[in-house]
Motif scaffolding. Sequence first.
Motif, short mmCIF file in Angstrom:
data_model
loop_
_atom_site.label_atom_id
_atom_site.label_comp_id
_atom_site.label_asym_id
_atom_site.label_seq_id
_atom_site.Cartn_x
_atom_site.Cartn_y
_atom_site.Cartn_z
N ASP A 85 -45.68 -22.62 -16.29
CA ASP A 85 -44.48 -23.22 -16.86
C ASP A 85 -44.32 -24.61 -16.22
OD1 ASP A 85 -41.77 -23.44 -17.91
OD2 ASP A 85 -41.15 -22.98 -15.85
N ASP A 87 -40.81 -26.64 -15.94
CA ASP A 87 -39.56 -26.89 -15.21
C ASP A 87 -39.28 -25.82 -14.16
OD1 ASP A 87 -38.87 -29.30 -16.52
OD2 ASP A 87 -38.41 -28.11 -18.31
N GLU A 88 -39.11 -26.27 -12.95
CA GLU A 88 -38.84 -25.40 -11.79
C GLU A 88 -40.05 -24.52 -11.47
OE1 GLU A 88 -36.28 -27.67 -11.57
OE2 GLU A 88 -35.89 -26.79 -13.51
N THR A 89 -41.22 -24.86 -12.03
CA THR A 89 -42.47 -24.18 -11.66
C THR A 89 -43.44 -25.21 -11.09
OG1 THR A 89 -42.16 -22.45 -13.29
CG2 THR A 89 -44.41 -22.80 -12.48
N ASP A 205 -40.94 -19.51 -13.45
CA ASP A 205 -39.70 -19.23 -12.70
C ASP A 205 -38.77 -18.32 -13.50
OD1 ASP A 205 -39.22 -21.46 -14.57
OD2 ASP A 205 -37.20 -21.39 -13.76
N ASP A 209 -41.54 -16.40 -18.84
CA ASP A 209 -42.86 -17.02 -18.61
C ASP A 209 -43.96 -15.96 -18.52
OD1 ASP A 209 -41.78 -19.62 -18.55
OD2 ASP A 209 -41.24 -19.38 -16.43
MG LIG Z 1 -39.08 -23.08 -15.95
#
Ligand SMILES: [Mg+2]
Length: 273
Positions: A85, A87-89, A205, A209
């Motif tokens: 992923d 975003d935030e991964t 995250d 996912d």
């Molecule tokens: Mg994400």
Amino acid sequence: MRFPVLFLSGLCLALAQEPPAHQKLISTLWVQTSVEWQVSCRQSFLAARHALDASISDPSSTAAIEQAAHDPASLRNLPLAIIVDVDETVLDNAPSQARQVKAGVGFDLALWNQWVSESKADPMPGAAEFSRYAAARGVTIFYVTNRDANQEAATRSNLRRHGFPLSLNNDTVLCRSERTEWSSDKSTRRSFIGATHRILLLIGDDLGDFLPGARTTAANRQILAAPYQEYWGRKWFLIPNPSYGSWEDAIYNVPKPQDPGEQLKQKLSALRP
Ligand SMILES: [Mg+2]
């Protein structure tokens, strides 16, 4: 002695009436200031290296349930891939959360689009090093993101800035709505990649996912995840995101309230004191 009593009771009243802090304050501080968050991310990516090596050596192994029904013999000769992923991964958008907290606003699409267009998210701790390690082992990295298709150029530019591997031959940044069947549920995109590559690992995250149907109630998410306990830390790696995700939406009644006051009320009623 009346004055101190009145003063103290007035102070208590003032504290009781203090408006609640922004709902993302503590999670954003954890991400932006703590060693603990950095270590959580790094240890996941370090463990993922070992799992990657193990998956490469096992030619029938796949991390995608969309590929689990494939004949193991047919997997053997496919080129290798992992799915991450964005975003935030692999990219850290905590500054976008910090802007929300500072401005005293909730998620705002215009603010988010502005942040994405700046292409200046930092890499998540350990993500770029891990991705380069995978690429050096001959593995293609697919970035499967719910960023909109019109944000692909800005996303590529942000990834490139930090040295994330991007294929010159294939489109490896698969955004939501890039094809009509690519909804926010990522299952169709995992199937698409699984048609041509053996999928060694999934990293994200959000439960979505890894599995289809993650946008459901908190109780249903537990049931959904239960059969896959042995995947975590072996084929699936979860990066902690305390700020948002399908886990947060699962707290709210459907449809999700837009008013922050109503969101807070529903969050409080989900607590188990
Ligand atoms: Mg994400």
